[in-house]
Design a protein around this motif. Sequence first.
Motif, mmCIF file in Angstrom:
data_model
loop_
_atom_site.group_PDB
_atom_site.id
_atom_site.type_symbol
_atom_site.label_atom_id
_atom_site.label_comp_id
_atom_site.label_asym_id
_atom_site.label_seq_id
_atom_site.Cartn_x
_atom_site.Cartn_y
_atom_site.Cartn_z
ATOM 1 N N LEU A 121 20.298 13.925 -5.756
ATOM 2 C CA LEU A 121 20.672 12.983 -6.816
ATOM 3 C C LEU A 121 21.342 13.712 -7.974
ATOM 4 O O LEU A 121 22.307 13.219 -8.561
ATOM 5 N N GLU A 122 20.807 14.896 -8.310
ATOM 6 C CA GLU A 122 21.411 15.696 -9.380
ATOM 7 C C GLU A 122 22.847 16.064 -9.038
ATOM 8 O O GLU A 122 23.758 15.945 -9.871
ATOM 9 N N GLN A 123 23.043 16.515 -7.821
ATOM 10 C CA GLN A 123 24.375 16.979 -7.425
ATOM 11 C C GLN A 123 25.406 15.866 -7.421
ATOM 12 O O GLN A 123 26.532 16.049 -7.897
ATOM 13 N N ASN A 124 25.023 14.706 -6.907
ATOM 14 C CA ASN A 124 26.013 13.659 -6.673
ATOM 15 C C ASN A 124 26.107 12.594 -7.755
ATOM 16 O O ASN A 124 27.132 11.904 -7.842
ATOM 17 N N TYR A 125 25.060 12.453 -8.565
ATOM 18 C CA TYR A 125 25.072 11.389 -9.559
ATOM 19 C C TYR A 125 24.764 11.861 -10.979
ATOM 20 O O TYR A 125 25.431 11.466 -11.928
ATOM 21 N N ILE A 126 23.744 12.699 -11.135
ATOM 22 C CA ILE A 126 23.318 13.084 -12.484
ATOM 23 C C ILE A 126 24.301 14.058 -13.113
ATOM 24 O O ILE A 126 24.732 13.879 -14.258
ATOM 25 N N SER A 127 24.703 15.075 -12.363
ATOM 26 C CA SER A 127 25.632 16.080 -12.920
ATOM 27 C C SER A 127 27.025 15.511 -13.138
ATOM 28 O O SER A 127 27.813 16.059 -13.924
ATOM 29 N N THR A 128 27.350 14.420 -12.480
ATOM 30 C CA THR A 128 28.664 13.790 -12.642
ATOM 31 C C THR A 128 28.693 12.788 -13.789
ATOM 32 O O THR A 128 29.751 12.212 -14.078
ATOM 33 N N GLY A 129 27.532 12.541 -14.420
ATOM 34 C CA GLY A 129 27.472 11.648 -15.565
ATOM 35 C C GLY A 129 27.299 10.182 -15.215
ATOM 36 O O GLY A 129 27.275 9.329 -16.111
ATOM 37 N N LYS A 130 27.163 9.865 -13.915
ATOM 38 C CA LYS A 130 27.032 8.470 -13.511
ATOM 39 C C LYS A 130 25.621 7.924 -13.732
ATOM 40 O O LYS A 130 25.431 6.732 -13.949
ATOM 41 N N VAL A 131 24.627 8.808 -13.617
ATOM 42 C CA VAL A 131 23.222 8.398 -13.641
ATOM 43 C C VAL A 131 22.427 9.371 -14.498
ATOM 44 O O VAL A 131 22.733 10.576 -14.517
ATOM 45 N N ASN A 132 21.445 8.868 -15.234
ATOM 46 C CA ASN A 132 20.474 9.764 -15.862
ATOM 47 C C ASN A 132 19.098 9.528 -15.232
ATOM 48 O O ASN A 132 18.864 8.498 -14.603
ATOM 49 N N PHE A 133 18.240 10.509 -15.415
ATOM 50 C CA PHE A 133 16.929 10.486 -14.755
ATOM 51 C C PHE A 133 15.853 10.739 -15.801
ATOM 52 O O PHE A 133 15.911 11.725 -16.545
ATOM 53 N N VAL A 134 14.862 9.845 -15.868
ATOM 54 C CA VAL A 134 13.794 9.919 -16.865
ATOM 55 C C VAL A 134 12.459 10.094 -16.154
ATOM 56 O O VAL A 134 12.156 9.377 -15.189
ATOM 57 N N TYR A 135 11.656 11.042 -16.644
ATOM 58 C CA TYR A 135 10.334 11.293 -16.073
ATOM 59 C C TYR A 135 9.268 10.727 -16.996
ATOM 60 O O TYR A 135 9.186 11.084 -18.173
ATOM 61 N N ARG A 136 8.417 9.827 -16.455
ATOM 62 C CA ARG A 136 7.290 9.300 -17.214
ATOM 63 C C ARG A 136 5.995 9.590 -16.457
ATOM 64 O O ARG A 136 5.964 9.602 -15.225
ATOM 65 N N ASP A 137 4.931 9.824 -17.204
ATOM 66 C CA ASP A 137 3.658 10.248 -16.621
ATOM 67 C C ASP A 137 2.843 9.069 -16.101
ATOM 68 O O ASP A 137 2.712 8.043 -16.769
ATOM 69 N N PHE A 138 2.273 9.251 -14.905
ATOM 70 C CA PHE A 138 1.360 8.261 -14.350
ATOM 71 C C PHE A 138 0.269 9.004 -13.566
ATOM 72 O O PHE A 138 0.151 8.872 -12.344
ATOM 73 N N PRO A 139 -0.535 9.822 -14.256
ATOM 74 C CA PRO A 139 -1.570 10.601 -13.564
ATOM 75 C C PRO A 139 -2.708 9.724 -13.073
ATOM 76 O O PRO A 139 -3.289 8.963 -13.838
ATOM 77 N N ILE A 140 -3.026 9.820 -11.791
ATOM 78 C CA ILE A 140 -4.119 9.041 -11.205
ATOM 79 C C ILE A 140 -5.354 9.926 -11.202
ATOM 80 O O ILE A 140 -5.695 10.569 -10.214
ATOM 81 N N GLN A 141 -6.026 9.965 -12.328
ATOM 82 C CA GLN A 141 -7.090 10.934 -12.574
ATOM 83 C C GLN A 141 -8.276 10.776 -11.627
ATOM 84 O O GLN A 141 -8.968 11.743 -11.330
ATOM 85 N N SER A 142 -8.510 9.571 -11.117
ATOM 86 C CA SER A 142 -9.672 9.346 -10.266
ATOM 87 C C SER A 142 -9.612 10.139 -8.975
ATOM 88 O O SER A 142 -10.653 10.496 -8.415
#
Length: 265
Positions: A121-142
């Motif tokens: 995804l980085e190579q074909n979309y993110i580095s070309t400026g077409k897409v950005n990628f956001v990381y959000r936390d969802f830790p399943i602590q149990s």
Amino acid sequence: MKDFEFIEDKKSDNQITVNKSTFNRLIMAIVAVAVVSAFLGGYVVGGETAEPKEVIVREAVPTSQAKPTSQEQLGPQIIRNISIDDDPMKGNPDASISIIEFSDFQCPFCAKFHETTLPQLEQNYISTGKVNFVYRDFPIQSIHPNAIPAALASECADDQGKFWEMHDEIFKNQRIWQDLEILQSVVLFKQYASNLELDQNAFDSCLDSGKYLNEITNDLNDGRAYGVTGTPAFFVGNEKIGFTHITGAQPYSTFQRVIDGQLNQ
């Protein structure tokens, strides 16, 4: 899932350590977030599915109003906006398409996505400026006791502009720390900070204090509101066209099909 083992803390002269009082404070804070996570209820570990599950989402429906219990009663889920909050982003902030991931650092399927699919995804979309990628936390602590300490470590690295470096280090070494006692995992995350040449004192203070526990809880709350029930979970799109919900460690081809369809709208 392997049983969680407590192992003896063996310290060496060059090992970064955590004192007992600091550790106790951190554990209490983690327990508080775990209670919130349990209250949100019903989480499962995500993974691969034979047929990728995709839900077009356009307009937010408050979870508290979702009384029907079956999909037939609910009808199609509709959400207009998926918030990126102030979470770390790869790529052009003004890209027309966003991929927003809700992830758990201890989830093996999340690690697989970041190892196999994200680089494409980085190579074909993110580095070309077409897409950005956001990381959000969802830790399943149990089921993932070290998920919150790992999330805290990444947030503390973000304070010094090295979220993605810590993110990569944590996922790359997941098999090393995933079954450790929490104290041992914290020690290891501090070693990763040293390897990345972060300000060690600032990082240690941030991690030991649980500085970003509220941020992680906010991500959990948002994920729950958007219908996230396991990790990894992705929302692909924008406010104008809506978002496609992709669940599990899907192959690159699944994301490619969704993204290309959205870019052509």
